[in-house]
Design a protein around this motif. Structure first.
Motif, mmCIF file in Angstrom:
data_model
loop_
_atom_site.group_PDB
_atom_site.id
_atom_site.type_symbol
_atom_site.label_atom_id
_atom_site.label_comp_id
_atom_site.label_asym_id
_atom_site.label_seq_id
_atom_site.Cartn_x
_atom_site.Cartn_y
_atom_site.Cartn_z
ATOM 1 N N GLY A 129 0.842 -1.190 0.000
ATOM 2 C CA GLY A 129 0.000 0.000 0.000
ATOM 3 C C GLY A 129 0.878 1.241 0.000
ATOM 4 O O GLY A 129 1.591 1.514 -0.962
ATOM 5 N N SER A 145 3.091 -0.098 4.392
ATOM 6 C CA SER A 145 1.808 -0.743 4.670
ATOM 7 C C SER A 145 1.570 -1.871 3.677
ATOM 8 O O SER A 145 1.819 -1.730 2.475
ATOM 9 N N VAL A 170 -1.488 -4.317 2.369
ATOM 10 C CA VAL A 170 -2.949 -4.304 2.323
ATOM 11 C C VAL A 170 -3.468 -5.690 1.969
ATOM 12 O O VAL A 170 -3.037 -6.293 0.980
ATOM 13 N N GLU A 228 -5.226 -3.000 6.472
ATOM 14 C CA GLU A 228 -3.881 -2.442 6.343
ATOM 15 C C GLU A 228 -3.044 -2.833 7.554
ATOM 16 O O GLU A 228 -3.467 -2.661 8.692
ATOM 17 N N ARG A 252 0.639 -1.952 9.042
ATOM 18 C CA ARG A 252 1.837 -1.120 8.923
ATOM 19 C C ARG A 252 2.999 -1.836 9.604
ATOM 20 O O ARG A 252 2.920 -2.189 10.784
#
Length: 204
Positions: free
Chosen positions: A45, A59, A61, A171, A173
């Protein structure tokens, strides 16, 4: 079975956890194992994200079709525009995406299958993600997706269900550079363990 269950609880309690804490640790470990299993379906992401302590991150996803069954797991507004403004974080994000929530006996059975030390290690990894506010679930219409993400999603965009219901995007991180990402469970373990080791230990 009962004897092994009690032995597992005692081993976790010996690590300064109550029985309730032990069940919570088992659930965290199961959630982490679920994340690892889903990672192969993920995509990059934001390449320049940050954790809540300022650590540079990338990130990853994970897409899920937002079926009515999944949407029933939360109070998502009926209006699509309002729904896109909402999000769910932490453990609730995993649950809304489809991670199983175990009842007491089920969680103990999972604990028996995984072993006490493995539970504590995976639970600590998941707790790191929770503390860093690294898990967030959002809902998106296909036409609202960023072009780069839409291109990566590819096959997920061609189904009737995704067109009809939209997508849940989970998501994660992670403290890594985009060039270092390998979408598999072993890499996730190494990534989190490396950064957990360099964090200062809590006082006391």
């Amino acid at each position: 079975m009962i004897f092994r269950t009690l032995s597992l609880l005692r081993s976790l309690q010996g690590a300064h956890h109550t029985a309730q804490d032990a069940r919570a640790r088992i659930q965290q470990a199961c959630d982490y194992r679920w994340l690892k299993g889903q990672l192969a379906h993920g995509m990059i992401g934001a390449r320049e994200a940050r954790l809540n302590d300022g650590t540079p991150a990338v990130s990853v996803v994970l897409p899920f079709v937002a079926t009515p069954e999944r949407r029933r797991g939360g109070r998502w507004p009926e209006d699509p525009a309002e729904r896109e403004d909402c999000f769910v974080e932490g453990t609730h994000a995993c649950r809304a995406a489809g991670a199983p929530g175990y009842r007491t006996l089920e969680s103990l059975s999972q604990g028996l299958a995984q072993g006490g030390m493995a539970i504590l290690k995976d639970a600590a990894r998941f707790q790191y993600l929770i503390e860093r506010e690294a898990l967030r679930l959002t809902w998106r219409r296909l036409e609202s997706l960023a072009p780069d993400l839409a291109r990566q999603l590819g096959r997920h965009l061609t189904t009737r269900d995704s067109e009809r219901h939209g997508l849940f995007l989970l998501e994660i991180r992670l403290p890594a550079a985009a060039s270092d990402v390998a979408l598999n469970g072993d890499w996730l373990d190494r990534c989190l363990d490396r950064y957990r080791r360099i964090l200062p230990k809590p006082a006391g």
